[in-house]
Design a protein around this motif. Sequence first.
Motif, PDB file in Angstrom:
ATOM      1  N   GLY A 323      -3.856  -1.524  -4.639  1.00 35.61           N
ATOM      2  CA  GLY A 323      -3.667  -0.287  -5.185  1.00 35.61           C
ATOM      3  C   GLY A 323      -2.211   0.199  -5.351  1.00 35.61           C
ATOM      4  O   GLY A 323      -2.077   1.218  -5.138  1.00 35.61           O
ATOM      5  N   GLN A 324      -1.415  -0.760  -5.478  1.00 34.29           N
ATOM      6  CA  GLN A 324       0.078  -0.281  -5.622  1.00 34.29           C
ATOM      7  C   GLN A 324       0.850  -0.460  -6.790  1.00 34.29           C
ATOM      8  O   GLN A 324       2.090  -0.023  -6.852  1.00 34.29           O
ATOM      9  CB  GLN A 324       0.846  -1.038  -4.379  1.00 34.29           C
ATOM     10  CG  GLN A 324       0.565  -0.888  -3.132  1.00 34.29           C
ATOM     11  CD  GLN A 324       1.037   0.237  -2.670  1.00 34.29           C
ATOM     12  OE1 GLN A 324       2.312   0.857  -2.856  1.00 34.29           O
ATOM     13  NE2 GLN A 324       0.267   1.559  -2.226  1.00 34.29           N
ATOM     14  N   GLY A 325       0.207  -0.653  -7.901  1.00 37.79           N
ATOM     15  CA  GLY A 325       0.850  -0.815  -9.445  1.00 37.79           C
ATOM     16  C   GLY A 325       1.380   0.442  -9.673  1.00 37.79           C
ATOM     17  O   GLY A 325       2.668   0.578  -9.795  1.00 37.79           O
ATOM     18  N   MET A 326       0.643   1.474  -9.807  1.00 42.06           N
ATOM     19  CA  MET A 326       1.191   2.820 -10.072  1.00 42.06           C
ATOM     20  C   MET A 326       2.175   3.381  -8.851  1.00 42.06           C
ATOM     21  O   MET A 326       3.270   3.724  -9.267  1.00 42.06           O
ATOM     22  CB  MET A 326      -0.090   3.630 -10.144  1.00 42.06           C
ATOM     23  CG  MET A 326       0.389   5.243 -10.274  1.00 42.06           C
ATOM     24  SD  MET A 326      -0.909   6.573 -10.557  1.00 42.06           S
ATOM     25  CE  MET A 326      -1.372   6.296  -8.844  1.00 42.06           C
ATOM     26  N   ASN A 327       1.702   2.954  -7.579  1.00 42.36           N
ATOM     27  CA  ASN A 327       2.916   3.803  -6.755  1.00 42.36           C
ATOM     28  C   ASN A 327       4.231   2.795  -6.665  1.00 42.36           C
ATOM     29  O   ASN A 327       5.048   3.580  -6.557  1.00 42.36           O
ATOM     30  CB  ASN A 327       2.174   3.486  -5.396  1.00 42.36           C
ATOM     31  CG  ASN A 327       0.864   4.114  -4.986  1.00 42.36           C
ATOM     32  OD1 ASN A 327       0.936   5.318  -4.717  1.00 42.36           O
ATOM     33  ND2 ASN A 327      -0.389   3.626  -5.263  1.00 42.36           N
ATOM     34  N   CYS A 328       4.102   1.455  -7.156  1.00 42.85           N
ATOM     35  CA  CYS A 328       5.284   0.904  -7.234  1.00 42.85           C
ATOM     36  C   CYS A 328       6.166   1.550  -8.505  1.00 42.85           C
ATOM     37  O   CYS A 328       7.498   1.473  -8.279  1.00 42.85           O
ATOM     38  CB  CYS A 328       5.180  -0.551  -7.482  1.00 42.85           C
ATOM     39  SG  CYS A 328       6.525  -1.698  -7.501  1.00 42.85           S
ATOM     40  N   GLY A 329       5.470   1.814  -9.700  1.00 42.88           N
ATOM     41  CA  GLY A 329       6.079   2.066 -10.739  1.00 42.88           C
ATOM     42  C   GLY A 329       6.769   3.714 -10.681  1.00 42.88           C
ATOM     43  O   GLY A 329       7.757   3.743 -11.159  1.00 42.88           O
ATOM     44  N   PHE A 330       5.874   4.313 -10.005  1.00 42.66           N
ATOM     45  CA  PHE A 330       6.363   5.657  -9.433  1.00 42.66           C
ATOM     46  C   PHE A 330       7.810   5.637  -8.754  1.00 42.66           C
ATOM     47  O   PHE A 330       8.919   6.344  -8.763  1.00 42.66           O
ATOM     48  CB  PHE A 330       5.388   6.496  -8.960  1.00 42.66           C
ATOM     49  CG  PHE A 330       4.408   7.256  -9.593  1.00 42.66           C
ATOM     50  CD1 PHE A 330       4.452   6.676 -11.019  1.00 42.66           C
ATOM     51  CD2 PHE A 330       3.432   7.907  -9.426  1.00 42.66           C
ATOM     52  CE1 PHE A 330       3.543   7.384 -12.124  1.00 42.66           C
ATOM     53  CE2 PHE A 330       2.517   8.773 -10.268  1.00 42.66           C
ATOM     54  CZ  PHE A 330       2.529   8.369 -11.554  1.00 42.66           C
ATOM     55  N   GLU A 331       7.515   4.765  -7.831  1.00 37.47           N
ATOM     56  CA  GLU A 331       8.828   4.586  -6.899  1.00 37.47           C
ATOM     57  C   GLU A 331      10.043   3.995  -7.674  1.00 37.47           C
ATOM     58  O   GLU A 331      11.156   4.434  -7.438  1.00 37.47           O
ATOM     59  CB  GLU A 331       8.409   3.377  -5.597  1.00 37.47           C
ATOM     60  CG  GLU A 331       9.426   3.672  -4.508  1.00 37.47           C
ATOM     61  CD  GLU A 331       8.993   2.619  -3.546  1.00 37.47           C
ATOM     62  OE1 GLU A 331       8.715   3.066  -2.291  1.00 37.47           O
ATOM     63  OE2 GLU A 331       8.707   1.586  -3.495  1.00 37.47           O
ATOM     64  N   ASP A 332       9.728   3.217  -8.717  1.00 37.42           N
ATOM     65  CA  ASP A 332      10.651   2.877  -9.738  1.00 37.42           C
ATOM     66  C   ASP A 332      11.624   4.131 -10.137  1.00 37.42           C
ATOM     67  O   ASP A 332      12.700   4.149 -10.249  1.00 37.42           O
ATOM     68  CB  ASP A 332      10.124   2.068 -10.642  1.00 37.42           C
ATOM     69  CG  ASP A 332      10.032   0.693 -10.603  1.00 37.42           C
ATOM     70  OD1 ASP A 332      10.490   0.178  -9.409  1.00 37.42           O
ATOM     71  OD2 ASP A 332       9.465  -0.004 -11.555  1.00 37.42           O
ATOM     72  N   THR A 333      10.706   4.951 -10.582  1.00 36.38           N
ATOM     73  CA  THR A 333      11.176   6.267 -11.256  1.00 36.38           C
ATOM     74  C   THR A 333      12.012   7.156 -10.282  1.00 36.38           C
ATOM     75  O   THR A 333      13.170   7.562 -10.881  1.00 36.38           O
ATOM     76  CB  THR A 333      10.177   7.138 -11.782  1.00 36.38           C
ATOM     77  OG1 THR A 333       9.530   7.740 -10.612  1.00 36.38           O
ATOM     78  CG2 THR A 333       9.134   6.418 -12.735  1.00 36.38           C
ATOM     79  N   VAL A 334      11.813   7.158  -8.936  1.00 36.74           N
ATOM     80  CA  VAL A 334      12.692   7.815  -8.152  1.00 36.74           C
ATOM     81  C   VAL A 334      13.843   7.264  -8.143  1.00 36.74           C
ATOM     82  O   VAL A 334      14.940   7.953  -8.012  1.00 36.74           O
ATOM     83  CB  VAL A 334      11.997   8.030  -6.618  1.00 36.74           C
ATOM     84  CG1 VAL A 334      12.816   8.564  -5.891  1.00 36.74           C
ATOM     85  CG2 VAL A 334      10.683   8.731  -6.979  1.00 36.74           C
ATOM     86  N   VAL A 335      13.810   6.007  -7.800  1.00 39.84           N
ATOM     87  CA  VAL A 335      15.203   5.207  -7.568  1.00 39.84           C
ATOM     88  C   VAL A 335      16.151   5.147  -8.853  1.00 39.84           C
ATOM     89  O   VAL A 335      17.227   5.450  -8.770  1.00 39.84           O
ATOM     90  CB  VAL A 335      14.905   3.628  -7.330  1.00 39.84           C
ATOM     91  CG1 VAL A 335      16.173   2.930  -7.159  1.00 39.84           C
ATOM     92  CG2 VAL A 335      14.161   3.675  -5.920  1.00 39.84           C
TER      93      VAL A 335
END
Length: 466
Positions: A323-335
């Motif tokens: 359940g982390q695909g979207m969460n990982c992608g969102f974390e990408d945007t912050v960085v």
Amino acid sequence: MAQQITLIGGGLVGALLAQQLAGRGFKVDVFEKRPDPRVAGFVGGRSINLALAERGLQALRKAGLADDVLQRAVMMRGRMVHTRDGRSGLLRYGVDDSEVIWSVSRGALNMLLLDAAEAAGVRFHFGQSLTGADFDGGRIQLTDEHDQTRDFDTPVVIGADGAGSALRAAMNAHTPLGERVEPLGHAYKELEIPPAGGLSAALVGQSGGHDQFALEPHALHIWPRGGYMCIALPNTEGSFTVTLFLPAHGPHPSFDTLPDAAAARGFFGDEFPDLLPLIPDFAADYDSHPVGTLSTLYLQRWHLGGRALLVGDAAHAIVPFHGQGMNCGFEDTVVLAALLAEAPDDTAEVFAEFQRIRQPNSDAIAAMALENYVEMRDSVADPHFLAKRELGLLLAERAPQHFMARYRMVTFTHLPYAYAFERGRAQDLLLEQLLRGSTEAAAVDLTAAVATLKATLPPLPDLRHG
């Protein structure tokens, strides 16, 4: 004059990144091949419900959108495991209701993010497919639904266009990216449990008092069967999205041996007897919904100097079992947004630093997602796994500075995925040593186990809620 950045892909990651960049003063255009879902209705790829966890929530908080999203989400406390004989039990994700994940609709979330990005000044161009790119000349080619093409000048282009990224293909044609795709070998098909009002009263008995739901709504339901499984995630209107995961090919059971509803109905009756009656449109769902494929994407290069960059699934698509695909992608945007804000005129250095920071973490969550599939379909019903889990809970209670389950590190903290992966391996090895093959956590001397833990592993970083 504001720096111009062009995004390819107006899905979840693209829309959130666009909003964050526009909020930092960049001039942002987004080209999306699909029509505007707010006008044409949502036409998605896979529609597996999305599990929103702390990493994704933190990105939404920074964008000022977390509260709006949570109003449209359903809380899930843990995994509700359903056995063949009809019994069920909840395995909590965290220690209490402060550690939960949220089931959200891909379509509803995408439309909310599009509205927020437009409000920040982002310009969207829907029905526009990327069909060519001249990276040296700073120009891309786009084709609309009428096969009309046009060129668009842009010094910087970022691909947030998913696992089948058109920008990635264009970049790879210009300079090989070292692409490797590893198929899982398993595939999926979606079905639906309607709200309880559409079922007979005799079938609705597991909803925990929530009348509109046929099952307990505050859980991710799993029917693990060893080698394959079904899951069900709640939707706000009372339905559940059910997903069957099976080997794509090979001997029974596989999608090869269950080509249609007539063949699948008997299989469900044998393997998921409590689930089948909750899917009244089983035949129509099974025969009309496609079989989806699952793969992991690895790239050696995510960028072409400072001219083009890939983010989210376009750079590191993973299987959905953590359940982390979207969460990982969102974390990408912050960085990425923070790096670009610090050095807007040095995209080559920013893109290189982005890959340096994110690639070890995306590799780690890719590995953990693959491991989690085995855990979900097999281990949650295994006595030794359950004993390790119970002992881990006891150690976390006695020594919270030294032990935290890997799932909790991934799901409820901002600790880097790579750290969670390695720390999780070390903790699992320790649990194995303490249990010595036993399936009884109570047989372990807890005082001695805590002493061994503290002597073996350093304290956890203080980054749980940062």
